[in-house]
Scaffold this active site. Structure first.
Site, short mmCIF file in Angstrom:
data_model
loop_
_atom_site.label_atom_id
_atom_site.label_comp_id
_atom_site.label_asym_id
_atom_site.label_seq_id
_atom_site.Cartn_x
_atom_site.Cartn_y
_atom_site.Cartn_z
N ASP A 106 0.82 -1.20 0.00
CA ASP A 106 0.00 0.00 0.00
C ASP A 106 0.86 1.26 0.00
O ASP A 106 0.47 2.29 -0.56
CB ASP A 106 -0.93 0.01 1.21
CG ASP A 106 -2.17 -0.86 0.99
OD1 ASP A 106 -2.30 -1.43 -0.10
OD2 ASP A 106 -2.99 -0.96 1.93
N GLU A 126 -3.87 9.80 5.34
CA GLU A 126 -4.08 10.66 6.49
C GLU A 126 -3.03 11.74 6.63
O GLU A 126 -1.89 11.59 6.15
CB GLU A 126 -4.13 9.84 7.79
CG GLU A 126 -2.80 9.33 8.29
CD GLU A 126 -2.32 8.04 7.66
OE1 GLU A 126 -1.16 8.01 7.20
OE2 GLU A 126 -3.10 7.06 7.62
#
Length: 295
Positions: free
Chosen positions: A74, A149
C-alpha cells in the site's frame, strides 16, 4: 465497458531489490500480450535497472490512455497516487507487501485478472485526497497531499502533545494525546483503524478525526463532512512534535505551528476488477466470517 488502455507504465517499491522478479514477470506478460510497456523513470534509477524497457515519467503519461501498475504494498501505491492524483492517471495495485487494502491483487493473479482490465473491463474507484499546509506565523513552510491521512504526532518524544482543534473556524477541543489523525475514508483502514477509528466506505464524503492515546478517556473519533476546513494548532509539547503525510516523512513542529487540512480538488483514480467490491476486500483482509453462498 470502459475505455481500454493503450500503454502500461510499471512502477515498484522504492529501492527494494525483491521487486525485480515481479517486475520481470509483469514485463514478460505484458509484452507477450503486445501491450506497449514502459518503466517509470525514477523507478529505473532506484532499482538500477531498466529491465530492457523504454522509460516514461509520470509527467509524460497520458491519463486517457495509460495505466500505471504499482508493484509493492500500500505504501508504494500511496506514493504513486500522490504523484498522479492531479493528472488523474489510473493506478492498478499489485500487492507484494503485507496486508494490502489498496494494492489488492497478487502477482499470481496477473494472467487471469489483467487481460480483461487492459481491454476496458474494470471499475474506477475515485479516492479523496487531503491537502495539508503547515503555517508558522504568517508563512506557509510546507504543503503537500495525503491519500490516507494527515498525522500530527509527538515525534520521537515520550510526552503527550497538546493540540487546539477548530473545524470551519469553530472551536472543537483542546486535546492532549500522543497525536491526532485526520484521515480520508481510504485512510480509515490504515493508522486510523489501529487507533480505534471506524471503517468508512471509500465513496463517503467524509473526514475522520482520531486522537491517538488521548489523555481524556471520553475523547472519541469524530466523522465530519469533507467540505470542512480542519485547523490544528500545537499549543504545548515538552520535547518534540511532527507532521506526517501518509507516514511518508516527518516535519518537525514548533509551538504555535498550525496545520490546515482541506479536501484537495483532485482525486486518486484506482482501478479494480469488475467483480470486486469493498466488502469483499474487507472480508478477505480482516478475515470476517461469511455465510456459505454469500456474495
Amino acid at each position: 465497458m470502459t475505455k481500454p488502455f493503450q500503454r502500461v507504465l510499471l512502477v515498484s517499491k522504492y529501492r527494494d531489490p525483491s521487486v525485480l522478479p515481479g517486475l520481470q514477470r509483469l514485463r514478460d506478460f505484458l509484452l507477450a500480450q503486445d501491450i506497449p510497456t514502459f518503466l517509470e523513470t525514477q523507478c529505473a534509477v532506484d532499482i538500477g535497472d531498466s529491465l530492457g524497457l523504454p522509460l516514461l515519467s509520470f509527467a509524460e503519461a497520458n491519463a486517457d490512455a495509460d495505466l500505471v501498475i504499482a508493484l509493492g504494498g500500500d505504501g508504494t501505491l500511496l506514493g504513486t497516487a500522490r504523484q498522479t492524483a492531479q493528472s488523474g492517471i489510473p493506478i492498478l495495485g499489485i500487492n507484494q507487501g503485507r496486508l494490502g487494502f489498496l494494492a489488492d491483487l497478487s502477482i499470481d493473479q496477473v494472467s487471469e485478472v489483467l487481460p480483461p482490465i487492459l481491454k476496458g473491463h474494470y471499475q474506477q474507484d475515485l479516492r479523496s485526497v487531503l491537502h495539508a499546509e503547515l503555517w508558522r506565523g504568517e508563512e506557509c513552510v510546507h504543503a503537500g497531499l495525503a491519500i490516507n491521512e494527515v498525522l500530527i504526532h509527538k515525534g520521537g518524544g515520550e510526552s503527550m502533545i497538546e493540540l487546539r482543534v477548530q473545524i470551519d473556524g469553530r472551536f472543537v477541543y483542546t486535546q492532549r494525546a500522543d497525536g491526532l489523525i485526520i484521515a480520508t475514508p481510504t485512510g480509515s483502514t490504515a493508522y486510523a483503524m489501529s487507533a480505534g477509528g471506524p471503517i468508512l466506505t471509500p465513496a463517503l464524503a467524509a473526514l475522520l478525526l482520531v486522537p491517538i492515546c488521548p489523555h481524556t478517556l471520553t475523547a472519541r473519533p469524530l466523522v465530519v463532512a469533507d467540505t470542512v476546513e480542519v485547523r490544528a494548532r500545537l499549543t504545548a509539547s515538552r520535547q518534540s512534535a511532527a507532521l506526517s503525510l501518509d507516514s511518508h516523512y516527518s516535519i518537525p513542529l514548533e509551538i504555535g505551528d498550525e496545520v490546515v487540512i482541506r479536501r484537495a480538488p483532485c482525486s486518486a483514480r484506482l482501478i479494480h476488477p469488475e467483480e470486486e467490491n469493498f466488502f469483499q476486500i474487507l472480508r478477505g483482509k480482516l478475515h470476517w466470517a461469511e455465510s456459505p453462498g454469500e456474495d
